[in-house]
Write an enzyme that holds these catalytic residues in place. Structure first.
Site, short mmCIF file in Angstrom:
data_model
loop_
_atom_site.label_atom_id
_atom_site.label_comp_id
_atom_site.label_asym_id
_atom_site.label_seq_id
_atom_site.Cartn_x
_atom_site.Cartn_y
_atom_site.Cartn_z
N LYS A 52 -13.75 -1.48 1.50
CA LYS A 52 -13.91 -0.03 1.38
C LYS A 52 -15.14 0.31 0.54
CE LYS A 52 -8.92 0.83 1.70
NZ LYS A 52 -7.71 1.28 0.96
N CYS A 69 -10.63 1.19 -4.53
CA CYS A 69 -9.41 0.48 -4.90
C CYS A 69 -8.48 0.33 -3.70
CB CYS A 69 -8.65 1.23 -6.00
SG CYS A 69 -9.55 1.44 -7.54
N ASP A 70 -7.58 -0.63 -3.81
CA ASP A 70 -6.49 -0.74 -2.85
C ASP A 70 -5.28 -1.32 -3.58
OD1 ASP A 70 -5.96 -0.62 0.27
OD2 ASP A 70 -4.88 -2.34 -0.55
N THR A 71 -4.11 -0.78 -3.25
CA THR A 71 -2.89 -1.14 -3.97
C THR A 71 -1.81 -1.65 -3.02
OG1 THR A 71 -3.36 0.55 -5.65
CG2 THR A 71 -1.10 -0.28 -5.54
#
Length: 205
Positions: A52, A69-71
């Site tokens: 991203k 970010c990625d969670t």
């Protein structure tokens, strides 16, 4: 103030940055998350955050600091992203109630200053313990539509916050962006944290 770009459409991440006195621009990345097939709960969010961030960084002109970010939730040794459907969200909550899970958030920070471009990639990890909900309350929660839209089927800054009895680690990380980790990454890349503060901004109280 240095230009700050948030490569995410997440309202929670945007709210966190604003509450910290920052005023990011939002640029939504165009990434096919389904094409990244990694199963490791610690590697997947890092790979997604990087994809991203690099997608949006390729569009940047001039000096800027970019955060992506990625969670995911690690539960029962597996990755759990957004459940997507009411049935999947309810089934996940029936397994999670009264148990512990681990929230992993991948952070990708990219900085351009003049001709110099640098980046950092880190993982934030936080443990959460869930309330032992009965079936009726799980069904009521699922009916709100919240759990199927968020990673792990819950959000700490929404209705799901009432269902978390303990947090071990950075609670901001559970909302999808660790402010202390982001600050350290920015410093490591040679940017003073106060230089990102919006002039005259006041955190919401």
């Amino acid at each position: 103030m240095i230009r700050l770009v948030l490569a995410s459409k997440s309202p929670a991440r945007l709210a966190l940055l604003r509450q910290a006195g920052l005023a990011p621009e939002v640029v939504v990345p165009d990434v096919d998350e389904s094409a990244i097939l990694e199963r490791s709960p610690t590697r997947l969010p890092v790979l997604l955050a990087t994809a991203k961030g690099r997608d949006v960084a390729a569009q940047m002109v001039g000096d800027a600091v970019l955060i992506a970010c990625d969670t995911v939730l690690e539960f029962e040794g597996r990755v759990h992203g957004k459940p997507g459907t009411p049935e999947a969200a309810a089934a996940l909550w029936r397994r999670m109630r009264g148990q512990e899970g681990v929230v992993h958030t991948g952070h990708f920070v990219w900085v351009r200053r003049g001709e110099t471009v640098s980046q950092a990639i880190r993982l934030g990890t936080t443990m959460v313990r869930f309330v032992d909900l009965d079936d009726a309350e799980i069904d009521a929660y699922v009916a709100t539509g919240e759990p199927q839209r968020v990673a792990g089927g819950f959000t700490i800054d929404g209705r799901g916050g009432a269902y978390i009895t303990a947090v071990t680690g950075d609670h901001f990380n559970v909302s999808g962006l660790s402010l202390p980790l982001f600050r350290q990454m920015v410093i490591d890349l040679g940017v003073d944290w106060p230089s990102l503060w919006a002039t005259g901004s006041v955190a919401a109280g």
